[in-house]
Scaffold this active site. Structure first.
Site, PDB file in Angstrom:
ATOM      1  N   THR A   1       0.828  -1.208   0.000  1.00 41.71           N
ATOM      2  CA  THR A   1       0.000   0.000   0.000  1.00 41.71           C
ATOM      3  C   THR A   1       0.861   1.258   0.000  1.00 41.71           C
ATOM      4  O   THR A   1       1.725   1.424   0.868  1.00 41.71           O
ATOM      5  CB  THR A   1      -0.909   0.004   1.243  1.00 41.71           C
ATOM      6  OG1 THR A   1      -1.709  -1.181   1.246  1.00 41.71           O
ATOM      7  CG2 THR A   1      -1.809   1.227   1.266  1.00 41.71           C
ATOM      8  N   GLU A   2       0.634   2.135  -0.969  1.00 43.17           N
ATOM      9  CA  GLU A   2       1.340   3.418  -1.078  1.00 43.17           C
ATOM     10  C   GLU A   2       2.868   3.259  -1.065  1.00 43.17           C
ATOM     11  O   GLU A   2       3.603   4.138  -0.635  1.00 43.17           O
ATOM     12  CB  GLU A   2       0.914   4.355   0.057  1.00 43.17           C
ATOM     13  CG  GLU A   2      -0.585   4.600   0.142  1.00 43.17           C
ATOM     14  CD  GLU A   2      -1.136   5.383  -1.034  1.00 43.17           C
ATOM     15  OE1 GLU A   2      -0.336   6.079  -1.697  1.00 43.17           O
ATOM     16  OE2 GLU A   2      -2.340   5.307  -1.298  1.00 43.17           O
TER      17      GLU A   2
END
Length: 482
Positions: free
Chosen positions: A144-145
């Site tokens: 994530t990210e």
């Protein structure tokens, strides 16, 4: 030989409806279906679909072109529901064999920062979803990210991934270049691919900026920049959201024509295209890279402060994951679905209280007027969710005690299942024994048939028995009486 590794991210969260304090305990549905349908459909038709069609043409016209996609599980669910035609396009891209799908958390969550078990579970569920839809298994992970640190590396390697993509943050690299493959300091067999922030942001952020000194950006100029990097720098990782094309940079800017022209100029300059798996398998790590604190590709600080930078965010984060173990233990499908949707990092992103450029970016994505409104709404939803979890497993019972009780119950269930199998097997043996005993009894008690009713075969059989033959022999051997 120099290569470009294109990677495009696709994510859309399930947005929450306005949920009041008085709804707690009375309303267990938390989502704004109208907003989700409207936003996902609009972005799909303005960005995702035309971008996918452009990429498909690029693949058809340029046999050397390759790239990678990462689509979150919660986004795939919404595409299946609202714009199934985009799923069909993704399947066409997958069918070319030159598009790599990356692994990530199903819910686009921050579970890697606090709960390794939840992180591993979500990545597996996401892998299964990708395989179900596109028939491939991810080999490289994109958290994530792009969140990553040394503590995470051994787990990623243990999960079977050979590579991970993260941000080429300046405060981590120092004098080093992001255009190499590195190995993780805490797990040397895991290879690290670093996003080239400048070349990525030149497209995603500065492409239409008329005040930028390099404006306008053309495909030949862009490829010249890449080709002019030092010869020993073999891999240029260009990572961005697919929304860049058509949403962040509108169609009118010429962004689609720019993208489609890149392979032609790259071929002229002898620049290849690789997927992350290609880079991991073809290139050796030039050295180890240690990242002691989590980094990401968001905000100027390139850390996790976009989601955990204030007290509001940390309180919501800790409250959410305080029930993680209980949710994993329950079998309520609806509860587990809400658990995934509420973990999306976007909910915490809306609570950021940053200023200047970072603050403007946060507010532009947020459906709330203020971060405090985002916090209040989310905590009301979370309060109802926790009530439902407590109905399954009361919070008054400690996690260790609950685990012990559930382990005992599971052991008893296994023992009961084993005993039931043994009982079933014994019953079958008894039935077989009774059948055999009955057949034997019938044979012993069966009367001999009269000679007139005997079949030809039975008569022949009787004649050929040893007893009959002995009698005949005896008669022949007896002397005749005078």
């Amino acid at each position: 030989m120099k290569a470009i590794c294109f990677y495009f991210q696709i994510h859309q969260p399930f947005r929450l409806k306005r949920y009041r304090f008085f709804d707690i305990g009375n309303d267990h549905y938390y989502y704004d279906d109208f907003a989700n349908d409207d936003i996902v459909t609009r972005i799909a038709h303005r960005s995702y679909i035309p971008a996918a069609e452009t990429l498909l043409r690029m693949l058809e016209q340029n046999p050397h072109f390759r790239f990678a996609l990462s689509v979150t599980g919660v986004a795939l669910e919404q595409f299946e529901q609202y714009v199934p035609e985009f799923i069909d396009l993704l399947k066409k891209l997958a069918a070319t064999g030159r598009v790599e799908f990356l692994a990530e958390t199903y819910a686009h969550s921050l579970s890697s920062l606090t709960d390794p078990e939840e992180f591993a579970n979500q990545v597996k569920v996401h892998d299964d979803k990708i395989h179900e839809l596109f028939g491939v298994r991810p080999k490289v992970l994109r958290n994530t990210e792009l969140i990553y640190d040394d503590e995470l590396a051994p787990q990623i390697l243990a999960m079977g991934y050979k590579g991970v993509i993260t941000e080429g943050a300046k405060h981590i690299l120092g004098w080093k270049s992001p255009n190499y493959v590195y190995s993780a300091a805490s797990a040397p067999k895991l290879k690290i691919l670093l996003r080239n922030a400048k070349l990525s942001d030149d497209i995603s952020k500065r492409f239409s900026d008329t005040e930028w000194d390099a404006y306008p950006l053309t495909a030949d100029k862009y490829i010249d920049w890449i080709a002019s990097t030092p010869a020993e720098e073999q891999i240029i990782n260009i990572c961005m959201n697919l929304e860049t094309f058509g949403e962040f940079q509108t169609r009118e800017t010429g962004i689609f024509q720019f993208l489609e022209a890149i392979p032609t100029f790259a071929r002229e300059k002898g620049v290849e295209f690789w997927t992350p798996s290609d880079a991991v398998s073809k290139l050796k790590a030039v050295g180890e890279l240690s990242i002691m604190h989590p980094i990401s590709w968001t905000d100027e600080s390139r850390d996790t402060s976009a989601w955990l930078g204030n007290k509001l965010q940390n309180e919501a984060f800790e409250k959410l994951y305080s029930v993680a173990e209980r949710v994993r233990l329950c079998d309520d499908r609806r509860l587990k679905q809400d658990w995934y949707y509420l973990q999306a990092a976007d909910h915490l992103f809306y609570m950021a209280t940053k200023h200047f450029a970072d603050g403007a970016a946060h507010s532009s994505f947020s459906p709330y007027e203020t971060p405090f409104q985002a916090f209040t709404n989310y905590m009301n939803v979370l309060a109802d969710f926790i009530v439902r979890v407590e109905e399954q497993y009361p919070l008054s019972i400690e996690n260790e005690e609950l685990n012990a009780l559930l382990t005992t119950i599971r052991n008893q269930e296994q023992e009961i299942a084993t005993l039931n199998k043994e009982v079933s097997s014994m019953r079958k043996n008894i039935e077989h024994y009774n059948e055999e005993h009955l057949l034997r009894g019938e044979k012993q008690s069966a009367p001999e048939l009269p000679a007139a009713l005997e079949t030809k075969e039975e008569k022949t059989s009787k004649k050929s028995t040893p007893k009959t033959a002995a009698k005949k022999t005896t008669k022949k051997a007896a002397p005749k009486k005078k």
